[in-house]
Design an enzyme around this catalytic site. Sequence first.
Site, short mmCIF file in Angstrom:
data_model
loop_
_atom_site.label_atom_id
_atom_site.label_comp_id
_atom_site.label_asym_id
_atom_site.label_seq_id
_atom_site.Cartn_x
_atom_site.Cartn_y
_atom_site.Cartn_z
N LYS A 211 7.86 -1.17 2.75
CA LYS A 211 7.79 -2.56 2.28
C LYS A 211 9.05 -3.35 2.65
CE LYS A 211 4.23 -2.04 -1.18
NZ LYS A 211 3.99 -0.57 -1.14
C1 PLP Z 1 2.72 -0.07 -0.79
C2 PLP Z 1 2.63 1.31 -0.26
C3 PLP Z 1 1.46 1.80 0.38
C4 PLP Z 1 0.20 0.96 0.49
O1 PLP Z 1 0.33 -0.13 1.38
P1 PLP Z 1 -0.72 -1.33 1.36
O2 PLP Z 1 -0.14 -2.38 2.24
O3 PLP Z 1 -0.82 -1.78 -0.08
O4 PLP Z 1 -2.03 -0.80 1.86
C5 PLP Z 1 1.49 3.07 0.90
N1 PLP Z 1 2.58 3.87 0.78
C6 PLP Z 1 3.71 3.44 0.17
C7 PLP Z 1 4.86 4.37 0.05
C8 PLP Z 1 3.78 2.16 -0.38
O5 PLP Z 1 4.91 1.76 -0.99
#
Ligand code: PLP
Length: 480
Positions: free
Chosen positions: A120
């Site tokens: 993220k």
């Molecule tokens: C947020 C997250 C996901 C999921 O991603 P999306 O964009 O919501 O599909 C997967 N793995 C981790 C470690 C995350 O922080």
Amino acid sequence: MRYVSTRGKAPEQGFLDILLSGLAPDGGLYLPAFYPRVARPELDAWRALSYAELAVAVLRKYVADIPPADLETLCRRTYTAEVYGHGRADSDASQIAPLRWLEPGLALLELSNGPTLAFKDMAMQLLGGLFEHALAKRNESLNILGATSGDTGSAAEYALRGRRGIRVFMLSPRGRMSAFQRAQMYSLQDANIFNIAVEGVFDDCQDLVKAVSNDLDFKRRCRIGTVNSINWARVVAQVVYYFKGYFAATRTNDERVSFAVPSGNFGNVLAGWIAKQMGLPIARLVLATNENDVLDEFFRTGRYRPRTPAQTQATSSPSMDISKASNFERYVFDLVGRDPAVVRELWWELDTRGEFDLAGTPWLDKMRASGFVSGSSTHADRLATIRAVHQATGVLIDPHTADGVKVARPHVEQGVPMICLETALPAKFAETIVEAIGRAPERPAVYADLESHPQRFDVLPADVQALKRYIETRAGSGSR
Ligand SMILES: *Cc1c(COP(=O)(O)O)cnc(C)c1O
């Protein structure tokens, strides 16, 4: 570039307008009016670009209302080795999002070397810069209110700390995060970051955010905003690393690759879908879920059946524990030929019957032809995958990335590299790693003694009035 709502009943907007807002006024999600195609000569030129330059190239196609020179400065300041150099000791520090081959034909795209050790950061850090830019231009300030059970909240705080014109009020359930997660957030000493430990569970935190957001007068008066996963700028920033991964895994633009994506709210893999629409030669998008398989069910059967919170399991890949996928409507809009009347009808069905089913419609075949395949994974699968990858390669992967690798395997095709997106580092999920390989993961050096840093947070009861008073006294004056 103009932006249109998936429900077709909201005014078109520019990038800066939708940057700071959430849902479109008609309840839909904003998407660009079209996906710009990257022609072959342009794709050839992009192959030589650095990550920051690639980000500028992609973003310029979607952002008409920020001067190119400002966009360039923003990207150059965001995508640096300093911001994205927190990962494994043996990661390629000269690269943002380096590629690591696990075996011939199967690679990891390292997206988790940012400050919070999860993917993220790739988009959120840019979002911080974009917010600051937009607010400065309008001479406004913004108070970000959010709830977190761990990952999203810390990515937002690390992206917004010290930014001018922005304060962050982040609710977390008191005593219910891991010691590492707690330390990561609460150790921030920046004056614009307010960590609020709520006496309750995550749902209480979320309810508080909803209650405050539903008070439109308070929301306007205190200039409350959010940074959730439907934010379009986050999606478009994620498109960049699909291009980066493609160039790193191939020698020429005649080749194709596939991507495997550990998925929750469908933001990450949506960015892959958009890269494909732009002309990036992607063979398959492999969507991986854990036991919470609402999206896997859809891509196998055409039936979209969101779950209730009670039907949503707490798993060892917690960031994928979702009951419905907040970005999914954007893909469906494309799937049904961008006809907002169809989207309205499907979401009306969802609201009244709790599900919709594309079986028996022409869109089922379109979905099957769209390049998506899917699968789900279990706790036992994660442990086995973490162990097997570690034994074979010496590389330790986190439980979310393990979901991706597990689901990717049966979809690997001869001659088409499979790139698995690494969505977090194992250091964040020590308990599961110990269960898988019998010892704790190594921590990146910057976090070695994280839990011993002084922590700064306030405790509040799960009470809307108390929260409102807290924000009101700290929200600052209207302009900057
Ligand atoms: C947020 C997250 C996901 C999921 O991603 P999306 O964009 O919501 O599909 C997967 N793995 C981790 C470690 C995350 O922080």
